[in-house]
Enzyme design. Structure first.
Site, PDB file in Angstrom:
ATOM      1  CB  SER A  52      47.180  40.090  33.385  1.00  0.00           C
ATOM      2  OG  SER A  52      47.413  41.394  33.875  1.00  0.00           O
ATOM      3  CG  MET A  67      49.205  39.915  41.281  1.00  0.00           C
ATOM      4  SD  MET A  67      48.853  38.157  41.555  1.00  0.00           S
ATOM      5  CE  MET A  67      47.736  37.800  40.209  1.00  0.00           C
ATOM      6  N   GLY A  68      51.416  42.814  38.014  1.00  0.00           N
ATOM      7  CA  GLY A  68      52.192  43.023  36.804  1.00  0.00           C
ATOM      8  C   GLY A  68      51.457  42.626  35.539  1.00  0.00           C
ATOM      9  CE1 TYR A  69      52.858  39.917  29.596  1.00  0.00           C
ATOM     10  CE2 TYR A  69      50.496  40.065  29.210  1.00  0.00           C
ATOM     11  CZ  TYR A  69      51.776  39.813  28.749  1.00  0.00           C
ATOM     12  OH  TYR A  69      51.973  39.466  27.422  1.00  0.00           O
ATOM     13  CG  LEU A  70      51.562  46.834  34.962  1.00  0.00           C
ATOM     14  CD1 LEU A  70      52.282  48.123  35.347  1.00  0.00           C
ATOM     15  CD2 LEU A  70      50.623  46.388  36.068  1.00  0.00           C
ATOM     16  CG  HIS A  71      45.596  45.349  31.430  1.00  0.00           C
ATOM     17  ND1 HIS A  71      44.643  46.119  32.060  1.00  0.00           N
ATOM     18  CD2 HIS A  71      45.570  44.156  32.082  1.00  0.00           C
ATOM     19  CE1 HIS A  71      44.050  45.437  33.020  1.00  0.00           C
ATOM     20  NE2 HIS A  71      44.607  44.243  33.066  1.00  0.00           N
ATOM     21  CG  HIS A 104      47.125  46.936  35.681  1.00  0.00           C
ATOM     22  ND1 HIS A 104      47.191  45.972  34.706  1.00  0.00           N
ATOM     23  CD2 HIS A 104      46.839  46.284  36.844  1.00  0.00           C
ATOM     24  CE1 HIS A 104      46.969  44.787  35.247  1.00  0.00           C
ATOM     25  NE2 HIS A 104      46.740  44.941  36.538  1.00  0.00           N
ATOM     26  N   GLY A 125      40.692  48.116  40.942  1.00  0.00           N
ATOM     27  CA  GLY A 125      39.737  48.103  39.851  1.00  0.00           C
ATOM     28  C   GLY A 125      38.425  47.436  40.225  1.00  0.00           C
ATOM     29  CD  GLN A 126      33.095  47.722  41.033  1.00  0.00           C
ATOM     30  OE1 GLN A 126      33.483  48.516  41.879  1.00  0.00           O
ATOM     31  NE2 GLN A 126      32.305  46.684  41.326  1.00  0.00           N
TER      32      GLN A 126
END
Length: 280
Positions: free
Chosen positions: A186, A30-34, A37, A147-148
């Site tokens: 996020s 959903m974006g606002y990647l870190h 991600h 992701g877990q």
């Protein structure tokens, strides 16, 4: 790297890759990647010839009082991280591209979605299953990466793929944490400095559970109570749920005799955070 906004653009690119015999990896976000991600993207790049990342804040998985409008967005920053990670194509559609005005078909699931976040967020997994099905149909990936940290979502997607005979391999990837233990999210961007410090109670409570298990404790109620007491000692924290469930079925367990998911959702101020661990 290209950013595509339409289904036709994605399908055209993927068809060309498949015609060349290239494998396709897919990371839905959903974006606002870190960095969490980024770890998914890097694994996808290492295991596939081409990689697609979707950036779509899916309105169908948000409840009426949730943070759809305020959910953080930064496409420029996201695109830079994708490019640095070796991603080939970003799919960034508008809601109207994904859901036409008379859209009326949904993917629903029973059982795995009845507890944990499914119980706290009615309709959430209906939205997740529907959008992921659509994205799989559009991108046609060989492998998809999740992701877990969203452990229930991962289990639900794996079950959906089995149930519907989807030709995609779903790969779960480890939780990525800050140096002090806070799981990357996020929604961490919502936290004030004081709330950020208070949020460490989530990972700290899971460490309590790990220590109890290492000391030989197997009683799920005792472990659950110890986690809850740790969280309740933080004034800024409010428990949504603390559960010990079978790692496969997500049903509550009385004792830790097989792989168990310790899952928790906690409000820090107005921000709902989740975290978990698998206890063997």
């Amino acid at each position: 790297m290209k950013i595509a906004a339409t289904v036709e653009e994605i399908r055209s690119a993927v068809k060309a890759w498949k015609k060349e015999g290239l494998s396709v990896g897919f990371v839905p976000t959903m974006g606002y990647l870190h960095e969490g991600h980024q770890s998914l993207m890097q694994k996808a790049v290492s295991e596939n010839d081409r990689v697609v990342v979707s950036i779509f804040v899916n309105p169908m998985q948000f409840g009426p009082s949730e943070d759809l409008e305020s959910y953080p967005r930064d496409l420029e920053k996201d695109a830079a991280l994708c490019e640095a990670s070796g991603v080939d194509l970003i799919f960034h559609p508008e809601p109207k591209e994904m859901y036409h005005p008379d859209f009326s078909t949904f993917v629903d699931m029973q059982g795995l979605t009845d507890s944990l976040c499914g119980k706290s967020r009615p309709g959430h997994f209906r939205g997740v299953c529907t959008v992921v099905t659509k994205l799989f149909n559009i991108v046609q990936p060989d492998r998809a990466y999740f992701g877990q940290k969203d452990a229930q979502q991962l289990a639900v997607i794996q079950q959906m793929v089995r149930d519907l005979n989807m030709d995609v391999t779903v790969i779960g990837c480890p939780i990525i944490r800050e140096a002090d233990g806070l799981a990357k999210s996020s929604r961490n961007s919502y936290l004030s400095a004081d709330e950020r410090r208070a949020a460490l109670v989530l990972s700290r409570s899971l460490e309590v559970a790990k220590q109890l298990l290492a000391d030989g404790e197997r009683d799920a109620t005792k472990i659950r109570n110890a986690i809850s007491e740790t969280i309740q000692a933080e004034p800024m924290a409010k428990i949504d749920y603390v559960e010990l469930v079978d790692a496969r079925t997500l049903q509550q367990v009385d004792s830790v005799e097989r792989p168990v998911l310790v899952a928790l959702a906690v409000y820090i101020g107005k921000t709902r955070l989740i975290d978990n661990l698998i206890m063997e």
